[in-house]
Design a protein around this motif. Structure first.
Motif, short mmCIF file in Angstrom:
data_model
loop_
_atom_site.label_atom_id
_atom_site.label_comp_id
_atom_site.label_asym_id
_atom_site.label_seq_id
_atom_site.Cartn_x
_atom_site.Cartn_y
_atom_site.Cartn_z
N PHE A 174 -4.13 12.46 2.81
CA PHE A 174 -3.29 11.37 2.32
C PHE A 174 -4.06 10.54 1.32
CE2 PHE A 174 -1.51 12.67 6.30
CZ PHE A 174 -0.15 12.68 6.04
N LEU B 138 -4.18 6.90 -0.47
CA LEU B 138 -3.73 5.52 -0.37
C LEU B 138 -4.01 4.82 -1.68
CD1 LEU B 138 -5.18 4.55 3.13
CD2 LEU B 138 -2.93 5.46 2.60
N THR C 70 0.87 -1.17 0.00
CA THR C 70 0.00 0.00 0.00
C THR C 70 0.91 1.22 0.00
OG1 THR C 70 -1.71 -1.15 1.26
CG2 THR C 70 -1.79 1.26 1.25
N VAL D 22 1.31 5.25 0.49
CA VAL D 22 0.70 6.39 1.17
C VAL D 22 1.37 7.66 0.64
CG1 VAL D 22 0.26 7.49 3.39
CG2 VAL D 22 0.35 4.98 3.23
#
Length: 116
Positions: free
Chosen positions: A65, A67, A55, A57
């Motif tokens: 943020f 993702l 993942t 970020v």
């Protein structure tokens, strides 16, 4: 000085490898780790899960943020693991990288921050 030995390879090759090839690769890494341990050079290291488990970020710069599933960069070779080693200098760290079995290895110094 500490160096990160970042191991890159095409993870599709690993996914297609048979049990014998995987067993041999782990044995080669075991021998490499033993060599580092004999020299007192190993400080850590791990195999990483495939990039489909990653993942990413990202800071959008405005306090939010983003993702996303997957790795930071799409490349033909993926970061598959790393060793953290202690070496006298870059030349010694490169010698360690040359001893790693069949992969592309990025050798990067670890920043040594003074005690605060």
């Amino acid at each position: 000085m500490k160096y990160a030995l970042l191991i890159y390879d095409n993870e599709k090759n690993w996914a297609l490898a048979d049990d014998a090839a995987r067993t041999e690769a782990y044995a080669q890494h075991g021998r490499f780790t033993a060599m580092l341990e004999e020299r007192g050079a190993v400080r850590g290291g791990e195999e990483l899960a495939p990039t489909d488990a990653a993942t990413t970020v990202r800071d959008d710069g405005g306090g939010e943020f983003i993702l996303t599933d997957g790795p930071y960069a799409e490349t033909s070779e993926q970061l598959g693991g790393f060793y953290l080693v202690e070496a006298a200098d870059l030349d010694e760290a490169i010698e360690y990288a040359k001893a790693l079995p069949g992969a592309v290895v990025e050798v990067r110094p670890v920043v040594d921050h003074p005690a605060q």
